[in-house]
Design a protein around this motif. Sequence first.
Motif, mmCIF file in Angstrom:
data_model
loop_
_atom_site.group_PDB
_atom_site.id
_atom_site.type_symbol
_atom_site.label_atom_id
_atom_site.label_comp_id
_atom_site.label_asym_id
_atom_site.label_seq_id
_atom_site.Cartn_x
_atom_site.Cartn_y
_atom_site.Cartn_z
ATOM 1 N N VAL A 95 0.847 -1.196 0.000
ATOM 2 C CA VAL A 95 0.000 0.000 0.000
ATOM 3 C C VAL A 95 0.881 1.244 0.000
ATOM 4 O O VAL A 95 1.655 1.466 0.933
ATOM 5 N N GLY A 96 0.763 2.036 -1.030
ATOM 6 C CA GLY A 96 1.482 3.299 -1.120
ATOM 7 C C GLY A 96 0.517 4.471 -1.111
ATOM 8 O O GLY A 96 -0.695 4.302 -0.946
ATOM 9 N N HIS A 97 1.051 5.656 -1.321
ATOM 10 C CA HIS A 97 0.211 6.851 -1.247
ATOM 11 C C HIS A 97 -0.865 6.848 -2.334
ATOM 12 O O HIS A 97 -1.989 7.329 -2.101
ATOM 13 N N ASP A 98 -0.557 6.283 -3.504
ATOM 14 C CA ASP A 98 -1.552 6.229 -4.577
ATOM 15 C C ASP A 98 -2.788 5.442 -4.150
ATOM 16 O O ASP A 98 -3.928 5.814 -4.490
ATOM 17 N N GLN A 99 -2.567 4.357 -3.405
ATOM 18 C CA GLN A 99 -3.696 3.550 -2.938
ATOM 19 C C GLN A 99 -4.536 4.319 -1.921
ATOM 20 O O GLN A 99 -5.768 4.231 -1.915
ATOM 21 N N HIS A 104 -9.439 7.626 -0.639
ATOM 22 C CA HIS A 104 -9.916 8.967 -0.281
ATOM 23 C C HIS A 104 -10.852 9.524 -1.349
ATOM 24 O O HIS A 104 -11.897 10.121 -1.030
ATOM 25 N N ALA A 105 -10.508 9.330 -2.618
ATOM 26 C CA ALA A 105 -11.334 9.846 -3.705
ATOM 27 C C ALA A 105 -12.717 9.199 -3.705
ATOM 28 O O ALA A 105 -13.717 9.850 -4.027
ATOM 29 N N GLU A 106 -12.773 7.927 -3.330
ATOM 30 C CA GLU A 106 -14.052 7.219 -3.365
ATOM 31 C C GLU A 106 -14.905 7.509 -2.134
ATOM 32 O O GLU A 106 -16.137 7.513 -2.224
ATOM 33 N N VAL A 121 0.296 2.858 18.035
ATOM 34 C CA VAL A 121 0.008 2.898 16.609
ATOM 35 C C VAL A 121 0.524 4.234 16.066
ATOM 36 O O VAL A 121 0.393 5.275 16.708
ATOM 37 N N PHE A 122 1.155 4.169 14.908
ATOM 38 C CA PHE A 122 1.658 5.359 14.229
ATOM 39 C C PHE A 122 0.977 5.467 12.871
ATOM 40 O O PHE A 122 0.885 4.484 12.135
ATOM 41 N N TYR A 123 0.500 6.680 12.546
ATOM 42 C CA TYR A 123 0.038 6.957 11.192
ATOM 43 C C TYR A 123 1.276 7.314 10.369
ATOM 44 O O TYR A 123 1.947 8.307 10.651
ATOM 45 N N ILE A 124 1.565 6.507 9.357
ATOM 46 C CA ILE A 124 2.802 6.718 8.605
ATOM 47 C C ILE A 124 2.558 7.352 7.239
ATOM 48 O O ILE A 124 3.504 7.754 6.571
ATOM 49 N N ASP A 125 1.298 7.426 6.818
ATOM 50 C CA ASP A 125 0.970 8.144 5.585
ATOM 51 C C ASP A 125 -0.510 8.494 5.649
ATOM 52 O O ASP A 125 -1.292 7.848 6.358
ATOM 53 N N SER A 126 -0.897 9.516 4.903
ATOM 54 C CA SER A 126 -2.283 9.953 4.959
ATOM 55 C C SER A 126 -2.685 10.659 3.675
ATOM 56 O O SER A 126 -1.847 11.196 2.946
ATOM 57 N N CYS A 127 -3.981 10.624 3.426
ATOM 58 C CA CYS A 127 -4.603 11.490 2.435
ATOM 59 C C CYS A 127 -5.732 12.141 3.215
ATOM 60 O O CYS A 127 -6.803 11.543 3.402
ATOM 61 N N ALA A 128 -5.477 13.318 3.746
ATOM 62 C CA ALA A 128 -6.293 13.848 4.829
ATOM 63 C C ALA A 128 -7.240 14.951 4.401
ATOM 64 O O ALA A 128 -6.853 15.877 3.686
ATOM 65 N N HIS A 243 -10.799 -2.380 -2.221
ATOM 66 C CA HIS A 243 -9.432 -1.918 -2.428
ATOM 67 C C HIS A 243 -8.427 -2.916 -1.864
ATOM 68 O O HIS A 243 -7.364 -3.135 -2.460
ATOM 69 N N GLN A 244 -8.757 -3.520 -0.737
ATOM 70 C CA GLN A 244 -7.869 -4.532 -0.154
ATOM 71 C C GLN A 244 -7.640 -5.684 -1.133
ATOM 72 O O GLN A 244 -6.522 -6.194 -1.267
ATOM 73 N N ALA A 245 -8.689 -6.092 -1.833
ATOM 74 C CA ALA A 245 -8.561 -7.174 -2.811
ATOM 75 C C ALA A 245 -7.600 -6.790 -3.932
ATOM 76 O O ALA A 245 -6.836 -7.627 -4.427
ATOM 77 N N ARG A 246 -7.585 -5.510 -4.301
ATOM 78 C CA ARG A 246 -6.647 -5.055 -5.336
ATOM 79 C C ARG A 246 -5.219 -5.058 -4.816
ATOM 80 O O ARG A 246 -4.274 -5.412 -5.524
ATOM 81 N N TRP A 247 -5.013 -4.650 -3.551
ATOM 82 C CA TRP A 247 -3.661 -4.685 -2.986
ATOM 83 C C TRP A 247 -3.127 -6.103 -2.939
ATOM 84 O O TRP A 247 -1.937 -6.338 -3.143
ATOM 85 N N ASP A 248 -4.037 -7.053 -2.657
ATOM 86 C CA ASP A 248 -3.608 -8.452 -2.474
ATOM 87 C C ASP A 248 -3.427 -9.195 -3.783
ATOM 88 O O ASP A 248 -2.819 -10.268 -3.806
ATOM 89 N N SER A 249 -3.983 -8.673 -4.870
ATOM 90 C CA SER A 249 -3.882 -9.385 -6.148
ATOM 91 C C SER A 249 -2.491 -9.209 -6.736
ATOM 92 O O SER A 249 -1.863 -8.165 -6.584
ATOM 93 N N PRO A 250 -1.966 -10.238 -7.436
ATOM 94 C CA PRO A 250 -0.637 -10.146 -8.042
ATOM 95 C C PRO A 250 -0.486 -8.972 -8.996
ATOM 96 O O PRO A 250 0.557 -8.334 -9.065
#
Length: 252
Positions: A95-99, A104-106, A121-128, A243-250
């Motif tokens: 998962v990167g910033h694009d994901q 966020h867009a949806e 817990v640390f928030y290490i990236d955001s689209c806020a 979206h999780q399914a897309r991250w997990d797909s090859p």
Amino acid sequence: MASESSTSSRSDNGRKRHRMVDRVAAILELAARNPDGLTLTELARNLEAPVSSIQGLVNGLVATGYLDERERRYHLGTAPYLLNLIAGRHMVTRVGHDQLEAVHAETGLTTLLSVVVGRDVFYIDSCASEPRYDYLAKNYIRRALIRTSSGWVLLAGLSRRDLWAYLSALPSEDEPKVERFLARLDEIQETGVCAAPGISDVADGVAVAVREGGRTVAAVSVVGPPDEIRDRRDDLVKVLLDHQARWDSPAG
């Protein structure tokens, strides 16, 4: 690897070595080089040191997130990963910033990527959408695991031993949150989803697990006003799972 005689030796740059620092560095390197982890006995054998002399170091490294312990085997933890992020070296694989931007867009809601380090817990990236969460993510501010939806997902991914140790150490004012978390623990472990736990009057969230190698390594969450999160709960779960399914797909 470091040995008992390293206390007074010097490194190539002329600086005096320190036995404890050498051992800590050696333990971390061994953990990094062995993806299946090592037992305490294997660590001691590699370091040519008694088990009793490294037990405290290993416990301290687990407590601070530099090592993870799973089924009595020690693996490299997430604290070194966090240090790389703070230094500007991003190492996220699934998962990167694009994901985050796509979620966020949806949803139109603040979207966060979180990891657990030690007991926080640390928030290490955001689209806020909200400056507060952007600030927390950009400055790697720690938050209590028991107080956030992403924290509940990350807690559910811990070993039972680490989970019980964490929960038993919480202050008495967190007992109601602990009871609510335990009531939903099986569901979160089965689905990888924590939806609108209602543990804050300020904000609520829906979070999903990011899994690698069969274990939870991070969480992605959307957060917003409690009423909005509660009203949109089912739709937000569906969006995040899609979206999780897309991250997990090859191909993802």
